[in-house]
Design a protein around this motif. Structure first.
Motif, PDB file in Angstrom:
ATOM      1  N   VAL A   1     -12.459 -22.681 -44.151  1.00 44.47           N
ATOM      2  CA  VAL A   1     -13.865 -22.959 -44.448  1.00 44.47           C
ATOM      3  C   VAL A   1     -14.002 -23.333 -45.915  1.00 44.47           C
ATOM      4  O   VAL A   1     -13.634 -22.581 -46.794  1.00 44.47           O
ATOM      5  N   SER A   2     -14.540 -24.542 -46.160  1.00 42.71           N
ATOM      6  CA  SER A   2     -14.720 -24.959 -47.546  1.00 42.71           C
ATOM      7  C   SER A   2     -16.181 -24.875 -47.973  1.00 42.71           C
ATOM      8  O   SER A   2     -16.480 -24.785 -49.136  1.00 42.71           O
ATOM      9  N   GLY A   3     -17.094 -24.906 -47.032  1.00 44.51           N
ATOM     10  CA  GLY A   3     -18.507 -24.824 -47.359  1.00 44.51           C
ATOM     11  C   GLY A   3     -19.102 -23.545 -46.821  1.00 44.51           C
ATOM     12  O   GLY A   3     -18.424 -22.538 -46.674  1.00 44.51           O
ATOM     13  N   ALA A   4     -20.375 -23.609 -46.501  1.00 46.76           N
ATOM     14  CA  ALA A   4     -21.075 -22.432 -45.992  1.00 46.76           C
ATOM     15  C   ALA A   4     -20.707 -22.174 -44.536  1.00 46.76           C
ATOM     16  O   ALA A   4     -20.458 -23.092 -43.775  1.00 46.76           O
ATOM     17  N   VAL A   5     -20.671 -20.923 -44.177  1.00 46.01           N
ATOM     18  CA  VAL A   5     -20.474 -20.504 -42.795  1.00 46.01           C
ATOM     19  C   VAL A   5     -21.811 -19.965 -42.328  1.00 46.01           C
ATOM     20  O   VAL A   5     -22.387 -19.085 -42.958  1.00 46.01           O
ATOM     21  N   ARG A   6     -22.315 -20.504 -41.243  1.00 41.14           N
ATOM     22  CA  ARG A   6     -23.585 -20.022 -40.724  1.00 41.14           C
ATOM     23  C   ARG A   6     -23.297 -19.000 -39.631  1.00 41.14           C
ATOM     24  O   ARG A   6     -22.686 -19.323 -38.628  1.00 41.14           O
ATOM     25  N   LEU A   7     -23.712 -17.780 -39.887  1.00 38.85           N
ATOM     26  CA  LEU A   7     -23.530 -16.708 -38.922  1.00 38.85           C
ATOM     27  C   LEU A   7     -24.860 -16.399 -38.260  1.00 38.85           C
ATOM     28  O   LEU A   7     -25.889 -16.352 -38.917  1.00 38.85           O
ATOM     29  N   ARG A   8     -24.788 -16.172 -36.972  1.00 37.81           N
ATOM     30  CA  ARG A   8     -25.979 -15.718 -36.262  1.00 37.81           C
ATOM     31  C   ARG A   8     -26.092 -14.208 -36.476  1.00 37.81           C
ATOM     32  O   ARG A   8     -25.103 -13.489 -36.385  1.00 37.81           O
ATOM     33  N   VAL A   9     -27.301 -13.756 -36.753  1.00 34.96           N
ATOM     34  CA  VAL A   9     -27.550 -12.347 -37.026  1.00 34.96           C
ATOM     35  C   VAL A   9     -28.717 -11.882 -36.172  1.00 34.96           C
ATOM     36  O   VAL A   9     -29.777 -12.500 -36.178  1.00 34.96           O
ATOM     37  N   ILE A  10     -28.491 -10.815 -35.436  1.00 36.69           N
ATOM     38  CA  ILE A  10     -29.574 -10.176 -34.688  1.00 36.69           C
ATOM     39  C   ILE A  10     -29.832  -8.844 -35.387  1.00 36.69           C
ATOM     40  O   ILE A  10     -28.972  -7.968 -35.386  1.00 36.69           O
ATOM     41  N   CYS A  11     -30.991  -8.720 -36.002  1.00 37.84           N
ATOM     42  CA  CYS A  11     -31.295  -7.478 -36.701  1.00 37.84           C
ATOM     43  C   CYS A  11     -32.719  -7.046 -36.379  1.00 37.84           C
ATOM     44  O   CYS A  11     -33.547  -7.848 -35.972  1.00 37.84           O
ATOM     45  N   GLY A  12     -32.941  -5.789 -36.533  1.00 38.86           N
ATOM     46  CA  GLY A  12     -34.256  -5.233 -36.246  1.00 38.86           C
ATOM     47  C   GLY A  12     -34.179  -3.728 -36.328  1.00 38.86           C
ATOM     48  O   GLY A  12     -33.120  -3.163 -36.570  1.00 38.86           O
ATOM     49  N   PRO A  13     -35.287  -3.055 -36.094  1.00 39.67           N
ATOM     50  CA  PRO A  13     -35.307  -1.600 -36.214  1.00 39.67           C
ATOM     51  C   PRO A  13     -34.505  -0.917 -35.109  1.00 39.67           C
ATOM     52  O   PRO A  13     -34.222  -1.512 -34.061  1.00 39.67           O
ATOM     53  N   THR A  14     -34.163   0.323 -35.343  1.00 40.40           N
ATOM     54  CA  THR A  14     -33.454   1.141 -34.368  1.00 40.40           C
ATOM     55  C   THR A  14     -34.218   1.156 -33.046  1.00 40.40           C
ATOM     56  O   THR A  14     -35.442   1.309 -33.026  1.00 40.40           O
ATOM     57  N   GLY A  15     -33.498   0.976 -31.956  1.00 41.86           N
ATOM     58  CA  GLY A  15     -34.097   1.042 -30.632  1.00 41.86           C
ATOM     59  C   GLY A  15     -34.828  -0.210 -30.189  1.00 41.86           C
ATOM     60  O   GLY A  15     -35.497  -0.207 -29.160  1.00 41.86           O
ATOM     61  N   ALA A  16     -34.696  -1.304 -30.931  1.00 37.64           N
ATOM     62  CA  ALA A  16     -35.430  -2.526 -30.605  1.00 37.64           C
ATOM     63  C   ALA A  16     -34.754  -3.359 -29.516  1.00 37.64           C
ATOM     64  O   ALA A  16     -35.358  -4.288 -28.989  1.00 37.64           O
ATOM     65  N   GLY A  17     -33.495  -3.052 -29.191  1.00 36.96           N
ATOM     66  CA  GLY A  17     -32.813  -3.808 -28.144  1.00 36.96           C
ATOM     67  C   GLY A  17     -31.846  -4.852 -28.656  1.00 36.96           C
ATOM     68  O   GLY A  17     -31.526  -5.812 -27.949  1.00 36.96           O
ATOM     69  N   LYS A  18     -31.353  -4.685 -29.869  1.00 32.20           N
ATOM     70  CA  LYS A  18     -30.433  -5.664 -30.467  1.00 32.20           C
ATOM     71  C   LYS A  18     -29.155  -5.814 -29.647  1.00 32.20           C
ATOM     72  O   LYS A  18     -28.728  -6.926 -29.351  1.00 32.20           O
TER      73      LYS A  18
END
Length: 133
Positions: A6-23
């Motif tokens: 990887v020479s440039g940016a790596v786009r990562l998918r992120v699923i975040c949210g509060p505890t118990g939200a169903g991530k």
């Protein structure tokens, strides 16, 4: 793709949210439709034997959708966002080698500034795509 290539940016998918939200549920549902691998960003799931109260995915769920960052250390060991960030490049490499797209799932480490610096000193290396639930 490989982390070292990887020479440039790596786009990562992120699923975040509060505890118990169903991530985790969301990641597992997506993983049933797409070739995903989950990189856990949960500060408690990293500990072995912390199965109650951490909502760790079951062994069956982990067999269907590979997970990294779960059951990494013993409860008496300390673990930090910096240590997590040092591990992420290897987990990314493994996910890509398996033909899977990594997705970071959790609240703790995914909200950390360390996510934008994994494996590099250049802050442009990772541009998370956030999906808050």
């Amino acid at each position: 793709m490989s982390w070292s290539a990887v020479s440039g940016a790596v786009r990562l998918r992120v699923i975040c949210g509060p505890t118990g939200a169903g991530k985790t549920d969301l990641a597992l549902r997506l993983g049933s439709m797409l070739p995903l691998a989950v990189i856990s960003a949960d500060s408690r799931q990293v500990y072995r034997k912390f199965d109650i109260g951490t909502a760790k995915p079951t062994a069956e769920e982990r067999a269907r959708v590979p997970h990294f960052g779960i059951d990494v250390v013993e409860p008496e060991e300390s673990y930090s966002a910096a240590r997590w960030a040092e591990s992420v490049p290897g987990w990314l490499e493994t996910a890509w080698a398996m033909g899977r797209e990594p997705v970071v799932v959790g609240a703790q480490y995914s909200a950390s500034p360390s996510l934008s610096h994994i494996g590099h000193t250049d802050s442009r290396c990772c541009t998370p795509i956030l999906c808050r639930i």
